[in-house]
Design an enzyme around this catalytic site. Sequence first.
Site, PDB file in Angstrom:
ATOM      1  N   LYS A 128       8.447   9.323  -8.487  1.00 12.58           N
ATOM      2  CA  LYS A 128       8.683   7.883  -8.609  1.00 12.58           C
ATOM      3  C   LYS A 128       9.965   7.733  -9.434  1.00 12.58           C
ATOM      4  O   LYS A 128       9.947   7.823 -10.662  1.00 12.58           O
ATOM      5  CB  LYS A 128       7.505   7.209  -9.315  1.00 12.58           C
ATOM      6  CG  LYS A 128       7.630   5.691  -9.416  1.00 12.58           C
ATOM      7  CD  LYS A 128       7.307   5.008  -8.100  1.00 12.58           C
ATOM      8  CE  LYS A 128       7.264   3.493  -8.298  1.00 12.58           C
ATOM      9  NZ  LYS A 128       6.897   2.792  -7.041  1.00 12.58           N
ATOM     10  N   PRO A 174      -7.090   3.237   6.771  1.00 22.18           N
ATOM     11  CA  PRO A 174      -8.094   2.170   6.689  1.00 22.18           C
ATOM     12  C   PRO A 174      -8.123   1.510   5.319  1.00 22.18           C
ATOM     13  O   PRO A 174      -7.645   2.083   4.331  1.00 22.18           O
ATOM     14  CB  PRO A 174      -9.408   2.911   6.964  1.00 22.18           C
ATOM     15  CG  PRO A 174      -9.144   4.318   6.527  1.00 22.18           C
ATOM     16  CD  PRO A 174      -7.698   4.577   6.849  1.00 22.18           C
ATOM     17  N   ASP A 185       2.223   4.412 -10.838  1.00 22.92           N
ATOM     18  CA  ASP A 185       1.935   4.941  -9.509  1.00 22.92           C
ATOM     19  C   ASP A 185       1.738   6.453  -9.536  1.00 22.92           C
ATOM     20  O   ASP A 185       0.891   6.983  -8.808  1.00 22.92           O
ATOM     21  CB  ASP A 185       3.060   4.575  -8.543  1.00 22.92           C
ATOM     22  CG  ASP A 185       3.138   3.078  -8.288  1.00 22.92           C
ATOM     23  OD1 ASP A 185       2.141   2.380  -8.547  1.00 22.92           O
ATOM     24  OD2 ASP A 185       4.200   2.604  -7.840  1.00 22.92           O
ATOM     25  N   GLY A 211       0.793  -1.234   0.000  1.00 28.57           N
ATOM     26  CA  GLY A 211       0.000   0.000   0.000  1.00 28.57           C
ATOM     27  C   GLY A 211       0.818   1.272   0.000  1.00 28.57           C
ATOM     28  O   GLY A 211       0.337   2.319   0.453  1.00 28.57           O
ATOM     29  N   LYS A 212       2.046   1.218  -0.528  1.00 32.27           N
ATOM     30  CA  LYS A 212       2.905   2.399  -0.530  1.00 32.27           C
ATOM     31  C   LYS A 212       2.299   3.548  -1.331  1.00 32.27           C
ATOM     32  O   LYS A 212       2.405   4.719  -0.929  1.00 32.27           O
ATOM     33  CB  LYS A 212       4.284   2.066  -1.114  1.00 32.27           C
ATOM     34  CG  LYS A 212       5.128   1.136  -0.268  1.00 32.27           C
ATOM     35  CD  LYS A 212       6.534   0.993  -0.818  1.00 32.27           C
ATOM     36  CE  LYS A 212       6.558   0.439  -2.222  1.00 32.27           C
ATOM     37  NZ  LYS A 212       6.019  -0.939  -2.308  1.00 32.27           N
ATOM     38  N   ALA A 267      10.284   1.236  -4.498  1.00 32.47           N
ATOM     39  CA  ALA A 267       9.643   0.059  -5.084  1.00 32.47           C
ATOM     40  C   ALA A 267       9.885  -1.115  -4.152  1.00 32.47           C
ATOM     41  O   ALA A 267      10.999  -1.298  -3.652  1.00 32.47           O
ATOM     42  CB  ALA A 267      10.220  -0.236  -6.470  1.00 32.47           C
TER      43      ALA A 267
END
Length: 231
Positions: free
Chosen positions: A36, A194, A48, A14-15, A105
């Site tokens: 990135k 969450p 991403d 979940g980065k 990554a």
Amino acid sequence: MRRAFVTGTDTGVGKTVVSAALAACWAAAGTVTYVKPAQSGAADGDDDARDVAAWAPSTRTVVGTVLDEPLAPSVAGQRAGVTVTRADLLAPVPTDAEPLVVEGAGGLLVELGTDGTTCADLAAALALPLVVVARPGLGTLNHTALTLAEADRRGLPVAGVVVSGYPADPDVATRTNLAELARLSDERLAGVVPRLATVDAAALAGASAWFSAALGGTADPARWSAGDPAP
């Protein structure tokens, strides 16, 4: 603190969601720059920066080397005959940008460069504190402890550990993991994001409530030490 290198305890933790949530949280401080340095998996549609731009629309996104295969960037680069050096990875990162989110990554020791440059090496070269993204469930204690031990061994500052994808109906392991993560990280647990049914700008509008003051948010970390994930 509104400058960070986002790494993880593994791939798929979940980065990118956490990167976008940090960008949403920090947007009030000015235009957030997201970088990135190496994006692999382009042939499968992995992007991403595109996702962060959609989820945190005020964010300026920058992408470095793009590689087709969904592999560690160093391996994807080698297979494509593309040389990726530390200089190539550093080049797209503006040195004076703040707020700034740089996303690696996989995990901390994944090689981004074909010259062996790892996420840890890049974070050190950029002098950015780490945000370590961890899973909420069974197995996360060992993975997180290992990542933090290596970061500490290298002298890399850790701004905080962020649990990503915390479910609404946690099992026993997940319920007890928050307090354990706070303890084993020496109280560096700094966020609980969450599990989101849909990731979009509306879902991230309240992101500041997911992070403690260590990451520019409003959450009380004592709550997590007591095992309570509620914002």
